[in-house]
Design a protein around this motif. Structure first.
Motif, PDB file in Angstrom:
ATOM      1  N   LEU A  59      96.787  -3.157 -16.886  1.00  0.00           N
ATOM      2  CA  LEU A  59      95.386  -3.548 -17.025  1.00  0.00           C
ATOM      3  C   LEU A  59      94.781  -3.642 -15.638  1.00  0.00           C
ATOM      4  O   LEU A  59      95.491  -3.855 -14.659  1.00  0.00           O
ATOM      5  CB  LEU A  59      95.260  -4.911 -17.706  1.00  0.00           C
ATOM      6  N   GLY A  60      93.467  -3.535 -15.599  1.00  0.00           N
ATOM      7  CA  GLY A  60      92.770  -3.749 -14.344  1.00  0.00           C
ATOM      8  C   GLY A  60      92.637  -5.231 -14.063  1.00  0.00           C
ATOM      9  O   GLY A  60      92.464  -6.040 -14.979  1.00  0.00           O
ATOM     10  N   GLU A  61      92.717  -5.590 -12.805  1.00  0.00           N
ATOM     11  CA  GLU A  61      92.585  -6.991 -12.396  1.00  0.00           C
ATOM     12  C   GLU A  61      91.247  -7.578 -12.838  1.00  0.00           C
ATOM     13  O   GLU A  61      91.148  -8.755 -13.157  1.00  0.00           O
ATOM     14  CB  GLU A  61      92.714  -7.066 -10.871  1.00  0.00           C
ATOM     15  N   LYS A  62      90.209  -6.739 -12.889  1.00  0.00           N
ATOM     16  CA  LYS A  62      88.865  -7.191 -13.253  1.00  0.00           C
ATOM     17  C   LYS A  62      88.428  -6.632 -14.600  1.00  0.00           C
ATOM     18  O   LYS A  62      87.256  -6.355 -14.824  1.00  0.00           O
ATOM     19  CB  LYS A  62      87.876  -6.786 -12.166  1.00  0.00           C
ATOM     20  N   ASP A  63      89.382  -6.465 -15.509  1.00  0.00           N
ATOM     21  CA  ASP A  63      89.107  -5.893 -16.827  1.00  0.00           C
ATOM     22  C   ASP A  63      88.291  -6.883 -17.652  1.00  0.00           C
ATOM     23  O   ASP A  63      88.794  -7.928 -18.063  1.00  0.00           O
ATOM     24  CB  ASP A  63      90.412  -5.563 -17.537  1.00  0.00           C
ATOM     25  N   SER A  66     112.768  -1.106 -22.594  1.00  0.00           N
ATOM     26  CA  SER A  66     112.262  -1.437 -21.261  1.00  0.00           C
ATOM     27  C   SER A  66     110.737  -1.457 -21.338  1.00  0.00           C
ATOM     28  O   SER A  66     110.124  -0.435 -21.669  1.00  0.00           O
ATOM     29  CB  SER A  66     112.730  -0.394 -20.240  1.00  0.00           C
ATOM     30  N   PHE A  67     110.154  -2.601 -21.059  1.00  0.00           N
ATOM     31  CA  PHE A  67     108.699  -2.749 -21.135  1.00  0.00           C
ATOM     32  C   PHE A  67     108.236  -3.361 -19.827  1.00  0.00           C
ATOM     33  O   PHE A  67     108.473  -4.527 -19.551  1.00  0.00           O
ATOM     34  CB  PHE A  67     108.314  -3.656 -22.305  1.00  0.00           C
ATOM     35  N   GLU A  68     107.610  -2.535 -18.996  1.00  0.00           N
ATOM     36  CA  GLU A  68     107.134  -2.997 -17.697  1.00  0.00           C
ATOM     37  C   GLU A  68     105.619  -3.116 -17.716  1.00  0.00           C
ATOM     38  O   GLU A  68     104.939  -2.419 -18.460  1.00  0.00           O
ATOM     39  CB  GLU A  68     107.579  -2.036 -16.603  1.00  0.00           C
ATOM     40  N   THR A  69     105.126  -4.024 -16.875  1.00  0.00           N
ATOM     41  CA  THR A  69     103.688  -4.244 -16.807  1.00  0.00           C
ATOM     42  C   THR A  69     103.213  -4.167 -15.363  1.00  0.00           C
ATOM     43  O   THR A  69     103.977  -4.427 -14.433  1.00  0.00           O
ATOM     44  CB  THR A  69     103.314  -5.621 -17.382  1.00  0.00           C
ATOM     45  N   ARG A  70     101.954  -3.807 -15.206  1.00  0.00           N
ATOM     46  CA  ARG A  70     101.319  -3.759 -13.889  1.00  0.00           C
ATOM     47  C   ARG A  70      99.866  -4.203 -14.032  1.00  0.00           C
ATOM     48  O   ARG A  70      99.216  -3.919 -15.032  1.00  0.00           O
ATOM     49  CB  ARG A  70     101.298  -2.343 -13.316  1.00  0.00           C
ATOM     50  N   VAL A  71      99.371  -4.870 -13.007  1.00  0.00           N
ATOM     51  CA  VAL A  71      97.951  -5.174 -12.898  1.00  0.00           C
ATOM     52  C   VAL A  71      97.433  -4.334 -11.734  1.00  0.00           C
ATOM     53  O   VAL A  71      97.960  -4.415 -10.620  1.00  0.00           O
ATOM     54  CB  VAL A  71      97.702  -6.671 -12.651  1.00  0.00           C
ATOM     55  N   ILE A  72      96.435  -3.514 -11.993  1.00  0.00           N
ATOM     56  CA  ILE A  72      95.865  -2.648 -10.960  1.00  0.00           C
ATOM     57  C   ILE A  72      94.805  -3.463 -10.211  1.00  0.00           C
ATOM     58  O   ILE A  72      93.760  -3.809 -10.779  1.00  0.00           O
ATOM     59  CB  ILE A  72      95.246  -1.370 -11.566  1.00  0.00           C
ATOM     60  N   GLU A  73      95.089  -3.792  -8.966  1.00  0.00           N
ATOM     61  CA  GLU A  73      94.198  -4.639  -8.171  1.00  0.00           C
ATOM     62  C   GLU A  73      92.801  -4.046  -8.051  1.00  0.00           C
ATOM     63  O   GLU A  73      92.643  -2.860  -7.763  1.00  0.00           O
ATOM     64  CB  GLU A  73      94.783  -4.850  -6.776  1.00  0.00           C
TER      65      GLU A  73
END
Length: 93
Positions: free
Chosen positions: A36-40, A63-70
């Motif tokens: 997700l975007g950091e400012k979603d 395997s379930f990885e997550t990321r926040v797009i700054e």
């Protein structure tokens, strides 16, 4: 891309406003990357919490990885390269 995130739909995919509501994510059987975007502004809770809820709803994914797009909003406008970079890192791991 699947978006069934309407409050009146009986089963949801990316529902983070009702943690108890069933999700089609439970049917995933392959490794997954969710971000997700950091400012979603389409998410009703902080992005990291939303990703934790989504991961829980995925259940037994191997395997379930997550990321926040700054700095990214819901459309990742202006952050496309960062998004692609995260996807490529995940694919290469």
């Amino acid at each position: 891309y699947i978006d069934l995130c309407t409050r009146d739909y009986p089963v949801d995919v990316f529902n983070v406003y009702d943690e108890a509501k069933p999700s089609l994510l439970a049917k995933i059987t392959i490794s997954t990357l969710a971000f997700l975007g950091e400012k979603d502004d389409a998410v009703t809770v902080p992005p990291q919490k939303a990703l934790e809820i989504i991961k829980r709803k995925a259940g037994s994914v191997p395997s379930f990885e997550t990321r926040v797009i700054e700095g990214a909003n819901h459309g990742y406008f202006g952050k496309e390269r960062e998004m692609v970079r995260e996807i490529l890192k995940w694919l290469e791991a």
